[in-house]
Design a protein around this motif. Structure first.
Motif, short mmCIF file in Angstrom:
data_model
loop_
_atom_site.label_atom_id
_atom_site.label_comp_id
_atom_site.label_asym_id
_atom_site.label_seq_id
_atom_site.Cartn_x
_atom_site.Cartn_y
_atom_site.Cartn_z
N GLU A 71 -31.08 7.42 68.41
CA GLU A 71 -31.48 8.73 67.92
C GLU A 71 -31.21 8.91 66.42
O GLU A 71 -31.55 9.94 65.86
N GLY A 72 -30.60 7.89 65.80
CA GLY A 72 -30.20 8.02 64.40
C GLY A 72 -31.33 8.32 63.45
O GLY A 72 -31.17 9.09 62.49
N SER A 73 -32.51 7.73 63.70
CA SER A 73 -33.63 7.97 62.79
C SER A 73 -34.12 9.41 62.87
O SER A 73 -34.61 9.96 61.87
N ASP A 74 -33.98 10.04 64.03
CA ASP A 74 -34.39 11.45 64.17
C ASP A 74 -33.31 12.39 63.65
O ASP A 74 -33.60 13.40 63.00
N TRP A 75 -32.04 12.07 63.92
CA TRP A 75 -30.96 12.92 63.47
C TRP A 75 -30.71 12.80 61.97
O TRP A 75 -30.30 13.75 61.32
N GLY A 76 -30.97 11.59 61.45
CA GLY A 76 -30.58 11.27 60.08
C GLY A 76 -29.33 10.40 60.11
O GLY A 76 -28.36 10.74 60.79
N TRP A 77 -29.36 9.26 59.39
CA TRP A 77 -28.27 8.31 59.47
C TRP A 77 -26.98 8.86 58.86
O TRP A 77 -25.90 8.33 59.12
N GLY A 78 -27.08 9.89 58.05
CA GLY A 78 -25.88 10.50 57.48
C GLY A 78 -25.52 11.82 58.13
O GLY A 78 -24.63 12.53 57.64
N SER A 79 -26.20 12.17 59.21
CA SER A 79 -25.98 13.47 59.85
C SER A 79 -24.65 13.50 60.58
O SER A 79 -24.08 12.48 60.96
N GLY A 80 -24.16 14.71 60.80
CA GLY A 80 -22.91 14.88 61.53
C GLY A 80 -22.98 14.36 62.95
O GLY A 80 -21.99 13.82 63.47
N ARG A 81 -24.12 14.52 63.61
CA ARG A 81 -24.24 14.06 65.00
C ARG A 81 -24.12 12.54 65.08
O ARG A 81 -23.42 12.01 65.94
N PHE A 82 -24.82 11.84 64.15
CA PHE A 82 -24.75 10.38 64.19
C PHE A 82 -23.34 9.90 63.89
O PHE A 82 -22.80 9.03 64.59
N ILE A 83 -22.72 10.46 62.86
CA ILE A 83 -21.36 10.07 62.50
C ILE A 83 -20.40 10.39 63.64
O ILE A 83 -19.49 9.61 63.96
N GLY A 84 -20.61 11.53 64.30
CA GLY A 84 -19.76 11.89 65.42
C GLY A 84 -19.86 10.90 66.57
O GLY A 84 -18.84 10.54 67.18
N PHE A 85 -21.09 10.47 66.89
CA PHE A 85 -21.27 9.50 67.97
C PHE A 85 -20.60 8.17 67.62
O PHE A 85 -19.94 7.55 68.46
N MET A 86 -20.75 7.71 66.37
CA MET A 86 -20.15 6.45 65.96
C MET A 86 -18.62 6.56 65.97
O MET A 86 -17.92 5.62 66.38
N ALA A 87 -18.10 7.68 65.50
CA ALA A 87 -16.64 7.87 65.50
C ALA A 87 -16.10 7.90 66.93
O ALA A 87 -15.05 7.30 67.23
N GLY A 88 -16.83 8.58 67.82
CA GLY A 88 -16.42 8.61 69.22
C GLY A 88 -16.43 7.22 69.84
O GLY A 88 -15.54 6.87 70.64
N ALA A 89 -17.43 6.40 69.47
CA ALA A 89 -17.51 5.03 69.98
C ALA A 89 -16.31 4.21 69.52
O ALA A 89 -15.71 3.46 70.29
N VAL A 90 -15.96 4.35 68.24
CA VAL A 90 -14.82 3.60 67.70
C VAL A 90 -13.53 4.00 68.42
O VAL A 90 -12.71 3.15 68.81
N VAL A 91 -13.33 5.30 68.62
CA VAL A 91 -12.13 5.79 69.32
C VAL A 91 -12.07 5.22 70.73
O VAL A 91 -11.02 4.74 71.20
N ALA A 92 -13.21 5.26 71.44
CA ALA A 92 -13.25 4.77 72.82
C ALA A 92 -12.94 3.27 72.88
O ALA A 92 -12.20 2.82 73.76
N LEU A 93 -13.51 2.49 71.96
CA LEU A 93 -13.32 1.04 71.99
C LEU A 93 -11.90 0.65 71.59
O LEU A 93 -11.32 -0.30 72.14
N VAL A 94 -11.32 1.37 70.62
CA VAL A 94 -9.93 1.10 70.26
C VAL A 94 -9.01 1.43 71.43
O VAL A 94 -8.09 0.67 71.76
N ALA A 95 -9.27 2.56 72.08
CA ALA A 95 -8.48 2.93 73.25
C ALA A 95 -8.64 1.89 74.36
O ALA A 95 -7.68 1.55 75.08
N PHE A 96 -9.84 1.36 74.50
CA PHE A 96 -10.10 0.31 75.49
C PHE A 96 -9.23 -0.92 75.23
O PHE A 96 -8.61 -1.47 76.15
#
Length: 485
Positions: A228-253
């Motif tokens: 969805e990044g191309s629709d949201w915008g690669w610098g948008s808050g939603r995209f950054i939020g999803f990537m940050a959430g992914a990093v948190v989940a994988l580090v916790a994993f």
């Protein structure tokens, strides 16, 4: 730590007839190769489905299956060790049939995706099928059974395109979807009637629910965010939020996996340089080559519409005829690699396969408008693909002990699946940058197809370069008995 407990099978191996063993091999062959066949059928139908349902989200038709398959695979493999491999294979096959049935009867695209997602659980049939052969056959049958099951890829490589082309041209995409459902039902019946339960169990084992949910959640956030990044915008808050959430989940994993007694992902094993470097290089290279199909299939099967779509508009049958030489070269590359792997450094073989694939697809970025052009560079790329596909399991075998083999195979399947999903999703995004939406359907211009191929080339090249990180491993000739190419 859990212990392995073996109970006598209902039908002793030594008393089973050769005919009975042959029927078991046939049932497992169908179960294992159906995963590859369904993947081939899905690729051929995606253009027709995109046009019928008028969707710009055709990427999820294939990605939903990959995503759910990757998410549930560790749980199913662990459950098989605890409760029985045949039992879990039947559950996976039954859910696969339910998903195929939902997809075949779907009247809207969302329902179709739900069906494809459920059907993705069936991808666990491949590791479960091979695992069953080690447990239920006499020693002299194990190698033969595995060889027959692996050799079935030739039938899929040649027969799959012709079968899918005939189904698509004669019965439309609905015919393909119903064929998937019928084939999965047949697989369930064959396993239920012919395959005995594995006598091997883990005693005292536990399911790592937290690790699996964190891993699956992290991967899902990445895939959805990239899609969805191309629709949201690669610098948008939603995209950054999803990537940050992914990093948190994988580090916790990773933190969870270091603490549990029986992790889904062997973090301690993968900390060793030979293991993590081999997994990384093979996953990136093979994942990229597995993802190239999404570009090529859309290129040849999407219609030609001036200023809207630069697809070649081939029929399914024509596509099968043109790609058959490429399929032949994939088999040649795979068989040849298996023959020379005992005498050559596997790192050299992986680099060679990557180089051939990069050269072939590199030519393809400039010449892909006729059947002759696609065949000319396709056979080179196909040869390289066959080499890469065959050397991936060999490199993993060389860097782990026999006791670690099952965990290493699971880890390799997991990281390769993640790499394939990410590259596939990026390919759709890249192609859409040079495309057009007409009547709700996403079409692609030539520049989009070209850039999609370049993306695959870049990722595959990266995998080849990562070979430099892999230290020299034990040659396959010197490995313990049973660790075969």
């Amino acid at each position: 730590m859990s212990q392995t407990q073996t109970t006598p099978p209902q039908t002793p191996e030594r008393h089973r007839s050769a005919t009975r063993n042959g029927l078991i091999v046939a049932a497992l062959l169908w179960a294992v190769q159906l995963v590859s066949l369904v993947a081939a059928l899905s690729g051929v139908t995606q253009a027709a489905i995109a046009i019928h349902f008028q969707t710009t989200q055709i990427a999820w038709f294939t990605l939903m299956t990959l995503l759910t398959g990757t998410f549930f695979l560790p749980f199913l493999v662990k459950a098989a060790a605890l409760y029985g491999k045949r039992r879990v294979l039947l559950i996976a096959t039954g859910l696969g049939f339910v998903g195929d049935l939902v997809a075949a009867m779907a009247t809207d695209y969302r329902t179709l995706l739900i069906g494809r997602g459920i059907a993705g659980i069936y991808t666990a049939a491949t590791p479960l099928g091979y695992a069953i052969t080690r447990d239920v056959f006499p020693r002299r049958w194990v190698g033969l059974a595995n060889g027959i099951m692996a050799g079935g890829v030739g039938l899929v490589a040649f027969g799959g395109p012709f079968l899918s082309g005939w189904l698509l041209d004669t019965h439309g995409f609905r015919g393909v979807l119903w064929f998937m459902a019928i084939s999965t039902a047949l697989s369930f019946a064959l396993v239920a009637l012919l395959v005995p339960e594995s006598p091997v169990r883990e005693r005292g084992g536990r399911m790592d629910w937290a690790g699996g949910i964190l891993l699956g959640g992290g991967v899902t956030l990445i895939i959805y965010g990239v899609g969805e990044g191309s629709d949201w915008g690669w610098g948008s808050g939603r995209f950054i939020g999803f990537m940050a959430g992914a990093v948190v989940a994988l580090v916790a994993f990773l933190l969870v996996e270091r603490r549990v007694a029986e992790p889904l992902f062997p973090v301690s094993m993968t900390r060793r340089r030979p293991v993590w470097s081999a997994l990384l290089a093979t996953a990136v290279a093979a994942g990229a080559l597995n993802a190239v199909g999404v570009v090529i299939q859309l290129l040849v099967l999407m219609p030609k519409i001036p200023h809207v779509s630069d697809g070649l508009g081939w029929s399914g049958e024509h596509n099968a005829i043109v790609t058959s030489p490429i399929s032949a070269m994939i088999i040649v590359g795979a068989v040849g690699t298996g023959s020379v792997a005992r005498r050559m450094d596997s790192r050299i073989l992986l680099a060679l396969g990557v180089a051939l694939a990069v050269v072939g697809y590199g030519i393809g970025t400039q010449y892909h408008s006729t059947a002759g052009q696609i065949i000319s560079w396709g056979v080179v790329a196909g040869l390289g693909t066959g080499v890469v596909v065959a050397v991936v399991p060999i490199m993993v075998i060389e860097v782990v002990s026999p006791e670690e083999q099952a965990l290493a195979n699971g880890a390799q399947n997991l990281v390769l699946g993640v790499a394939q999903i990410i590259v596939s999703q990026l390919a759709y995004v890249v192609m859409a940058q040079h495309g057009m939406v007409l009547k709700g359907t996403q079409f692609y211009l030539d520049k989009g197809f070209t850039n999609g191929i370049w993306l695959v080339i870049g990722c595959c090249t990266l995998g080849g370069l990562l070979v430099a990180l892999v230290p020299k491993a034990e040659r396959l000739d010197d490995a313990e008995v049973g660790r075969a190419a």
